[in-house]
Design an enzyme around this catalytic site. Sequence first.
Site, PDB file in Angstrom:
ATOM      1  CG  ASP A 173      -1.801   1.233   1.288  1.00 37.22           C
ATOM      2  OD1 ASP A 173      -2.908   1.154   0.728  1.00 37.22           O
ATOM      3  OD2 ASP A 173      -1.397   2.262   1.866  1.00 37.22           O
ATOM      4  CE1 TYR A 183       0.346   7.747   2.843  1.00 41.25           C
ATOM      5  CE2 TYR A 183       0.913   5.551   2.084  1.00 41.25           C
ATOM      6  CZ  TYR A 183       0.074   6.387   2.770  1.00 41.25           C
ATOM      7  OH  TYR A 183      -1.031   5.868   3.392  1.00 41.25           O
ATOM      8  CE  LYS A 200      -3.983   4.798   1.084  1.00 40.61           C
ATOM      9  NZ  LYS A 200      -2.554   4.429   0.960  1.00 40.61           N
ATOM     10  CG  HIS A 216      -4.898   9.739   0.797  1.00 44.43           C
ATOM     11  ND1 HIS A 216      -3.564   9.731   0.509  1.00 44.43           N
ATOM     12  CD2 HIS A 216      -4.990   9.275   2.075  1.00 44.43           C
ATOM     13  CE1 HIS A 216      -2.880   9.296   1.560  1.00 44.43           C
ATOM     14  NE2 HIS A 216      -3.730   9.019   2.527  1.00 44.43           N
TER      15      HIS A 216
END
Length: 268
Positions: free
Chosen positions: A52, A57, A82, A115
């Site tokens: 994931d 990120y 996401k 997200h």
Amino acid sequence: MADVNVSAATLPAVEAHGARIPLLGLGTWDLRGRVCARVVEQALRLGYRHIDTAEMYENEREVGEGLHASGVRRDDVFVATKVWPTHYAPREFDRAVHESLARLRLSNVDLLLLHWPHQRLPLEETVKDLCKAKRDGLARHIGVSNFSVAQVEEAVRVATEPLVCNQFECHPFLDQSALIAACRQNGLAVVAYSPLARGRVRDNAVLGRIGAAHKKSATQVCLRYLVQQRIVVIPRTGKVERLSENAAIFDFTLSTAEMAQIAALAGA
């Protein structure tokens, strides 16, 4: 979990609207650079088949490096990413997805998520773009993250493609029973991020005591508690040695009494 030839199809999983999501995945929030690539590669070599990540990120490139370095066939790994809310406008959304795929060096992902809900854009418009990404072949499955009960119900209502999951924070210290129930009533799988409550579970006496009875750690008991409820867990770790510990959760079963003791921690 120690065979590099393990397929996602052979691991414990939950199914929702055609998606088969491995119950154990690797969360990569806050992992960066060589550490991220190395942990992803090692996780896959150990037998993990669910990774994931997210555009926010800022590690999709490293996740892709770890994925390709592992030697595991692409079709044997369930990859999720996401889109961040600042890219929810129609043209921005499509570009953001293509950029994520380019960083991952993939032609599509197994799961594409919104997200967070957008504070201003109508949910119907955002879900429309998410559904289009699936129809365009950029994602095999789609879902949402951090959606409330009402938002889940609205998203399901306006979606023209099936939503397969809602990813949100879930662990024994947080009562998410209403949201879990809403997801299941609408046919969505539950994916738990921060399943270890950012490390808090390690020092919990109840989890420790139950773990001792099974010759398991408090961490393993916590993860087992969730997967025994068919909740997908994606614990994040930057330490390779933790990967094996987090994976050793499918060889024991918690009793009904133990499950109730852990559930009571949310109200403690």
